[in-house]
Design an enzyme around this catalytic site. Structure first.
Site: not given
Ligand code: G3I
Length: 312
Positions: A168, A236
């Site tokens: 990730n 986000d």
């Protein structure tokens, strides 16, 4: 309209949010919306090394267990975050260890944590952000152990053969030097038979982000061709910048919509997770980066995701 979760489930897709489990107890509205809108959760902090093993050999699983119970009760999948990261490590990890000691520390932690939740965590972020913004491997206490990356994946596979194992990172959504470095790293791992199943793209961005401009779809495609599952893991979108508030909220919605469309357009992109869901609780609260406002009202970005999930 229908909750995001219902729309996602219709298309066999996962829509997730990062969670601080203490809020599940403190704010009924937080828990209610989470269970209604999402079918996947990830721990924003409580499954990190520094939260779980504050002193060597002593584990605090209370908050992680709370999240696991909530997920199970509400039939949500769980992403585990994260096993090997250079941040949020407990102080004792900065001691000087021999390679053999570090290997024992890594093995013990992974066996204990992954083993505890064996069969209950669908995806683990085994390695997080190992590649720096200069496209080289970052300095980390783990590096005393050569091949710590590869070892972490092998240990995780042993501890839970069913969990899908992920690398990730952020800043690798589009084509570019950092994404090239991650691509080369993951390709090498696959070639050496390391048990790696997927890659997570975090997508912490601002209103200037455009998936088209950075060729995000092409970038995801090359990772897909390595045989990897793809997740959007921490999205986000900071609201700050020029323009009226209404304009910026629309622009924010557009960025969410475009990234969701890129993911839905890539057959191997199976999950889309936000780094929180309400502006009341975000690592960047001041820039209102999420899809519900601080009063838990849906923002234009919420409607944008709803529409994107509704399109065939
Ligand atoms: O738990 C302590 C609390 O006891 C103490 O009173 C308080 C005082 O500052 O700090 C609390 O710890 C904070 C922790 O969040 C929990 O709220 C840390 O200071 C703070 O640094 C930590 O920040 C987290 C950050 O990772 C750490 O680097 C953010 O919440 C979290 O959103 C963020 O998440 C990362 C992902 O894991 C990886 N990708 C990037 C992403 C954003 O940075």
């Amino acid at each position: 309209g229908p909750p995001l979760r219902a729309l996602a489930e219709k298309r066999n897709f996962q829509i997730g949010a990062a969670v601080e489990p203490s809020l599940l107890l403190q704010e009924p509205e937080y828990a209610r919306i989470l269970a209604q809108e999402f079918n996947l959760v990830v721990a924003e902090n409580v499954m990190k090394w520094g939260a779980l093993q504050t002193s060597r050999g002593q584990y605090n699983f209370a908050l992680a267990d709370l999240l696991m119970d909530f997920a199970q009760k509400n039939r949500m999948a769980v992403r585990g975050h994260t096993l090997v990261w250079h941040q949020q490590l407990p102080r004792w990890m900065y001691g000087s260890f021999s390679p053999a000691e570090m290997e024992a520390i890594l093995r013990e932690h992974i066996q204990t944590v992954v083993g505890r939740y064996r069969g209950r965590i669908a995806y683990w972020d085994v390695v997080n952000e190992a590649v720096g913004d200069d496209a080289k491997l970052r300095p980390t206490p783990f590096e005393v152990l050569p091949d710590y990356l590869e070892k972490a994946f092998r240990l995780a596979r042993e501890a839970d053969p069913q969990a899908k194992l992920f690398y990730n990172d952020y800043g690798a959504e589009g084509l570019g030097p950092k994404s090239d470095a991650i691509y080369a790293l993951l390709k090498g791992l696959k070639e050496r038979g390391v048990p790696l199943d997927g890659v997570g793209f975090q997508v912490h961005v601002d209103l200037g982000f455009s998936p088209g401009a950075v060729r995000m779809a092409e970038n995801l495609e090359r990772f897909a061709r390595l045989g990897l599952e793809i997740h959007i893991t921490e999205m986000d979108v900071r609201l700050s910048g020029p323009g009226s508030r209404a304009e910026r909220l629309e622009k924010q919605a557009q960025v969410y919509r475009e990234v969701m469309r890129v993911c839905l357009g890539q057959p191997r992109c199976k999950a889309f997770t936000l780094w929180g869901f309400t502006d009341a609780h975000s690592w960047r609260s001041a820039s209102e980066p999420l899809i519900f406002d601080a009063d838990y009202k849906p923002k234009p970005a919420y409607l944008a995701l709803q529409q994107a999930l509704q399109r065939p």
